[in-house]
Design a protein around this motif. Sequence first.
Motif, PDB file in Angstrom:
ATOM      1  N   SER A   1      52.420  39.990  44.973  1.00  0.00           N
ATOM      2  CA  SER A   1      51.610  38.788  44.702  1.00  0.00           C
ATOM      3  C   SER A   1      52.077  37.626  45.565  1.00  0.00           C
TER       4      SER A   1
ATOM      5  N   GLN B   1      46.069  37.808  39.974  1.00  0.00           N
ATOM      6  CA  GLN B   1      46.572  38.862  39.092  1.00  0.00           C
ATOM      7  C   GLN B   1      46.288  38.516  37.637  1.00  0.00           C
TER       8      GLN B   1
ATOM      9  N   ASP C   1      44.241  40.710  43.951  1.00  0.00           N
ATOM     10  CA  ASP C   1      45.527  40.974  43.309  1.00  0.00           C
ATOM     11  C   ASP C   1      45.305  41.761  42.015  1.00  0.00           C
ATOM     12  N   GLU C   2      45.540  43.045  42.090  1.00  0.00           N
ATOM     13  CA  GLU C   2      45.362  43.965  40.960  1.00  0.00           C
ATOM     14  C   GLU C   2      43.989  43.820  40.304  1.00  0.00           C
TER      15      GLU C   2
HETATM   16 MG   LIG Z   1      51.959  40.767  41.133  1.00  0.00          MG
END
Ligand SMILES: [Mg+2]
Lengths: 265, 355
Positions: free
Chosen positions: A53, A95, A186-187
């Motif tokens: 991240s 995220q 991010d994810e």
């Molecule tokens: Mg992360």
Amino acid sequence: MTQARNYPLGDPILEVSNISLRFGGVKAITDTSFKVLAHEIRAIIGPNGAGKSSLLNCINGVYKPQEGSIAFKGQVLDRISPNIVARKGISRTFQNLALFKRMSVLDNILVGRQLHMAANFLEVACQLPRARREERENRARCEEIVEFLEIGDIRHTPVAKLPYGLQKKVELGRALATEADVLLLDEPMAGMNVEEKREMCRFILKVNDEIGTTMVLIEHDMGVVMDISDNVVVLDYGKVIAEGPPAEVRSNQAVIDAYLGVAID
Amino acid sequence: MSDKPIFMTFARSDVTNFVVLMIVAFAVIPLTVGSDYWYTSILIPWLCLALAAIGQQIVMGYTGQLALGAAGFMAAGAFACFNLELRVPGLPFAGSLLLSGVIAAAFGVLFGLPSLRVRGIYLMVATLASQFFIIWMIDKFGWFKNYDTSGIITAQDIEIFGRPFTSPVEMYLVVAVVVIVLTIPAINLTRGAVGRSWMAVRDMDIAAESMGISLLRTKLLAFAISAFYCGVAGALFAFTYLKSLEPVAFDIKLSFEILFMVILGGLGTINGAFIGAAFILLFPVVLNSLGNTYFHGMIDATIMSAIEQVVFGALIILFLIYEPLGMSKLWTNLRQRMFSRKRAGDARALRKPAG
Ligand SMILES: [Mg+2]
Ligand SMILES: Nc1ncnc2c1ncn2[C@@H]1O[C@H](COP(=O)(O)OP(=O)(O)O)[C@@H](O)[C@H]1O
């Protein structure tokens, strides 16, 4: 991915060179370099706390690395803030969901269009022609995104009322609305069930195929990574320990060790 | 107020609301309200304070900046208007008002600067400085008061196209026109792209920035426009309600009252500014007359004002906890319940194919 792509991989569009990022004594990223090619789907994997991240945050200017540089389309992005990076063509998701909670789905996505709107506050206040035209055109654009993501029935719902999976979709929609050349995700599939993940993959692949958007995504599910990415970067303790096509990376000994000997399925 | 944009469709409800409003403001009220008390003590201050509350709403309800100092900007506007009327011969009253707003806006930008660094309670303290600075400046430099030593300056008479507007009804009409003319752009701003960038900054500034929104420009614009509304409101307040100019009229207490209007009225709504202003203004009046009718003056005035403050405090806490959208939301809910059958009918009509 054997059939010919609408947008074959091109030259490097994003070049991360020797960046290091520290938080006090914590070294989040150490001397990391890699290049992302235009139209590529690039996965970043690695254990929790590896610095994935932080890396995305450095690319879009949320964090400023102490050393190294990041170049986008051959131009160095030197210590510039996220809003300028966004205007240059890099957008992202977060995220931990970072939606505008009290705003509706459509309004959230409309914020992604903000950088395509030029009318100033007086034009908006008095509803002069340019402000009206921009509002109309950008709303239409967002309606297309809403249709594409199949969230038409919730377009007027405040996002805070939506379940997690749908919020993730809205966040993707907001990033898509910017029409950035590079999306940092991010994810995007964290916490989703198999069905939702499959849907998300479909959207990502479709956008990449139809408009050629370069994707840099952080993902833990190796199945997903194998399915959709062209290349993978593996981070561990803030360092790149492997890079290459997913099949190659999966059998890399250093990668297997980083995951504490747990075979990657 | 629906979140349907006024400019996309000119939603039918917007147009009807507007027509009803115009009829009430410029026909029903002037024709039926005879007593000066209603104009001078209720309608005029209500509209002036509602305008200031719109300013507070923009910076706090829409942009999420906990700013406290609306009365300071009102003072800036009031004294700017006084000096413009005094020193710029031939400037029409509308021009003085507009420029007063612009001057207040400049102060807004200046005192909005801390918002780029601090937030929450720290910002509240930092913006309080504007309140004290502006009042201090007016007191310190005699020029602003035209070297008047009595402390209270009489406001000039309002003159429009050479015609004086001095009776209560006339002043009410001036205030109503200004407030309506300025409320429409406020609605347009908050429903359009500018409002979305304010709310994005309010809800998640990092994400807003990552979507290309400049925090600096967005916050300072909010402070400027907020102060503009407060400035014009302050000028109107001084010229039509107080009919005098004295810095103490714009003290910290007034800033708090405007803050409470916005909280009780409903954060992030324009009609909340009007509802909140009406409530804050009328509450003491109603409480007093209740006290007088039921207790025949048995309750001491000091006790009455203590009760008033306790009830206020309790209401603010209750609203903050249970209904952050304030009375505006209660009003919307009520209306929805009342018109739910009609709305269902509308929806059915909409679903029919056009033509
Ligand atoms: Mg992360
Ligand atoms: N804002 C921050 N302040 C302090 N430390 C941070 C911050 N962001 C990340 N870190 C630290 O940097 C390291 C990498 O974190 P992160 O990039 O979130 O990892 P990942 O996304 O790979 O799980 C962790 O040790 C984390 O605690």
